[in-house]
Design a protein around this motif. Structure first.
Motif, PDB file in Angstrom:
ATOM      1  N   VAL A  56     159.090  -2.930 -18.946  1.00  0.00           N
ATOM      2  CA  VAL A  56     158.703  -3.642 -20.141  1.00  0.00           C
ATOM      3  C   VAL A  56     157.336  -4.310 -20.123  1.00  0.00           C
ATOM      4  O   VAL A  56     156.694  -4.124 -21.191  1.00  0.00           O
ATOM      5  N   ASP A  57     156.887  -4.795 -19.101  1.00  0.00           N
ATOM      6  CA  ASP A  57     155.659  -5.258 -18.819  1.00  0.00           C
ATOM      7  C   ASP A  57     154.475  -4.375 -18.652  1.00  0.00           C
ATOM      8  O   ASP A  57     153.259  -4.854 -18.795  1.00  0.00           O
ATOM      9  N   GLN A  58     154.846  -3.071 -18.445  1.00  0.00           N
ATOM     10  CA  GLN A  58     153.868  -2.047 -17.939  1.00  0.00           C
ATOM     11  C   GLN A  58     153.459  -1.114 -19.081  1.00  0.00           C
ATOM     12  O   GLN A  58     152.574  -0.419 -18.817  1.00  0.00           O
ATOM     13  N   VAL A  59     154.111  -1.045 -20.174  1.00  0.00           N
ATOM     14  CA  VAL A  59     154.128  -0.019 -21.182  1.00  0.00           C
ATOM     15  C   VAL A  59     152.983  -0.220 -21.937  1.00  0.00           C
ATOM     16  O   VAL A  59     152.699  -1.494 -22.429  1.00  0.00           O
ATOM     17  N   LYS A  60     151.858   0.522 -22.196  1.00  0.00           N
ATOM     18  CA  LYS A  60     150.761   0.247 -23.006  1.00  0.00           C
ATOM     19  C   LYS A  60     150.462   1.747 -23.819  1.00  0.00           C
ATOM     20  O   LYS A  60     150.716   2.644 -23.537  1.00  0.00           O
ATOM     21  N   VAL A  61     149.583   1.387 -24.987  1.00  0.00           N
ATOM     22  CA  VAL A  61     149.132   2.578 -25.709  1.00  0.00           C
ATOM     23  C   VAL A  61     147.579   2.894 -24.986  1.00  0.00           C
ATOM     24  O   VAL A  61     146.823   2.142 -24.925  1.00  0.00           O
ATOM     25  N   ASN A  62     147.411   4.089 -24.494  1.00  0.00           N
ATOM     26  CA  ASN A  62     146.155   4.542 -23.935  1.00  0.00           C
ATOM     27  C   ASN A  62     145.562   5.496 -24.932  1.00  0.00           C
ATOM     28  O   ASN A  62     146.230   6.391 -25.335  1.00  0.00           O
ATOM     29  N   ILE A  63     144.358   5.307 -25.196  1.00  0.00           N
ATOM     30  CA  ILE A  63     143.396   5.973 -26.017  1.00  0.00           C
ATOM     31  C   ILE A  63     142.391   6.701 -25.246  1.00  0.00           C
ATOM     32  O   ILE A  63     141.416   5.833 -24.569  1.00  0.00           O
ATOM     33  N   LYS A  64     142.326   8.043 -24.843  1.00  0.00           N
ATOM     34  CA  LYS A  64     141.299   8.487 -23.866  1.00  0.00           C
ATOM     35  C   LYS A  64     140.751   9.817 -24.547  1.00  0.00           C
ATOM     36  O   LYS A  64     141.952  10.621 -24.974  1.00  0.00           O
ATOM     37  N   ASP A  65     139.482  10.014 -24.951  1.00  0.00           N
ATOM     38  CA  ASP A  65     139.177  11.091 -25.430  1.00  0.00           C
ATOM     39  C   ASP A  65     139.692  11.286 -26.967  1.00  0.00           C
ATOM     40  O   ASP A  65     139.735  10.486 -27.559  1.00  0.00           O
ATOM     41  N   ASN A  66     140.449  12.511 -27.313  1.00  0.00           N
ATOM     42  CA  ASN A  66     140.913  12.874 -28.323  1.00  0.00           C
ATOM     43  C   ASN A  66     142.381  12.707 -28.108  1.00  0.00           C
ATOM     44  O   ASN A  66     143.175  13.318 -28.927  1.00  0.00           O
ATOM     45  N   GLU A  67     143.045  11.906 -27.330  1.00  0.00           N
ATOM     46  CA  GLU A  67     144.419  11.809 -27.014  1.00  0.00           C
ATOM     47  C   GLU A  67     144.948  10.252 -26.946  1.00  0.00           C
ATOM     48  O   GLU A  67     144.255   9.383 -26.433  1.00  0.00           O
ATOM     49  N   VAL A  68     146.219  10.128 -27.587  1.00  0.00           N
ATOM     50  CA  VAL A  68     146.891   8.926 -27.519  1.00  0.00           C
ATOM     51  C   VAL A  68     148.093   8.914 -27.087  1.00  0.00           C
ATOM     52  O   VAL A  68     149.040  10.044 -27.213  1.00  0.00           O
ATOM     53  N   GLN A  69     148.222   8.053 -25.907  1.00  0.00           N
ATOM     54  CA  GLN A  69     149.577   8.188 -25.200  1.00  0.00           C
ATOM     55  C   GLN A  69     150.131   6.823 -24.990  1.00  0.00           C
ATOM     56  O   GLN A  69     149.666   5.721 -25.024  1.00  0.00           O
ATOM     57  N   VAL A  70     151.649   6.853 -25.005  1.00  0.00           N
ATOM     58  CA  VAL A  70     152.448   5.563 -24.762  1.00  0.00           C
ATOM     59  C   VAL A  70     152.737   5.977 -23.202  1.00  0.00           C
ATOM     60  O   VAL A  70     153.465   6.862 -22.887  1.00  0.00           O
ATOM     61  N   ALA A  71     152.385   5.096 -22.358  1.00  0.00           N
ATOM     62  CA  ALA A  71     152.579   5.399 -20.759  1.00  0.00           C
ATOM     63  C   ALA A  71     152.731   4.083 -20.299  1.00  0.00           C
ATOM     64  O   ALA A  71     152.333   3.115 -20.755  1.00  0.00           O
ATOM     65  N   PHE A  72     153.648   3.978 -19.062  1.00  0.00           N
ATOM     66  CA  PHE A  72     153.898   3.128 -18.138  1.00  0.00           C
ATOM     67  C   PHE A  72     152.559   3.213 -17.131  1.00  0.00           C
ATOM     68  O   PHE A  72     152.409   4.194 -16.327  1.00  0.00           O
ATOM     69  N   GLU A  73     152.272   2.059 -16.957  1.00  0.00           N
ATOM     70  CA  GLU A  73     150.999   1.901 -15.842  1.00  0.00           C
ATOM     71  C   GLU A  73     151.547   1.934 -14.531  1.00  0.00           C
ATOM     72  O   GLU A  73     151.937   2.971 -13.821  1.00  0.00           O
ATOM     73  N   ASP A  74     151.921   0.894 -13.988  1.00  0.00           N
ATOM     74  CA  ASP A  74     152.194   0.648 -12.572  1.00  0.00           C
ATOM     75  C   ASP A  74     153.572   1.474 -12.201  1.00  0.00           C
ATOM     76  O   ASP A  74     153.928   1.690 -11.058  1.00  0.00           O
TER      77      ASP A  74
END
Length: 120
Positions: A56-74
């Motif tokens: 729950v502390d690792q989930v983030k919205v990542n925006i890279k180039d033309n892509e948007v992701q909801v991803a867990f980091e570590d």
């Protein structure tokens, strides 16, 4: 005499559409939808009983180039075990379940900005 075949109206409409920056609109809409999904996902993410980083502390919205992701980091490697289960762990389907419950609203968020621009 005025020609009312509708061509002038559709040409004006299509002219408005061509002025829309589709990449900007789509990234903004996808980001808004991803943020909404993440907001709904956070309460459903299971917490580990171990004294480690929690998903729950690792989930983030990542925006890279033309892509948007909801991803867990570590914890990216581990979330799928809680989601899909293992031999020793029952599947919790927190990510797919949250998406299915909110699918209509997510789709609406993704398309609403474009529809608003088309309406003029």
């Amino acid at each position: 005499m005025e020609n009312n075949n509708g061509f002038a109206d559709i040409a004006d409409y299509l002219g408005k559409l061509s002025q829309v920056d589709a990449k900007k609109v789509s990234i903004e809409s996808l980001t808004a939808a991803a943020n909404f999904y993440m907001e709904k996902l956070l309460p459903n993410i299971p917490k580990s009983l171990l004294k480690k980083k929690h998903m729950v502390d690792q989930v983030k919205v990542n925006i890279k180039d033309n892509e948007v992701q909801v991803a867990f980091e570590d914890t990216a490697f581990y979330w799928r075990f809680a989601e899909n289960g293992t031999v020793n762990q029952k599947a919790q389907h927190f990510a797919s379940g949250t998406f299915e419950q909110n699918k209509d609203q997510i789709e609406k968020i993704m398309t609403q900005q474009i529809l608003d621009l088309w309406k003029g």
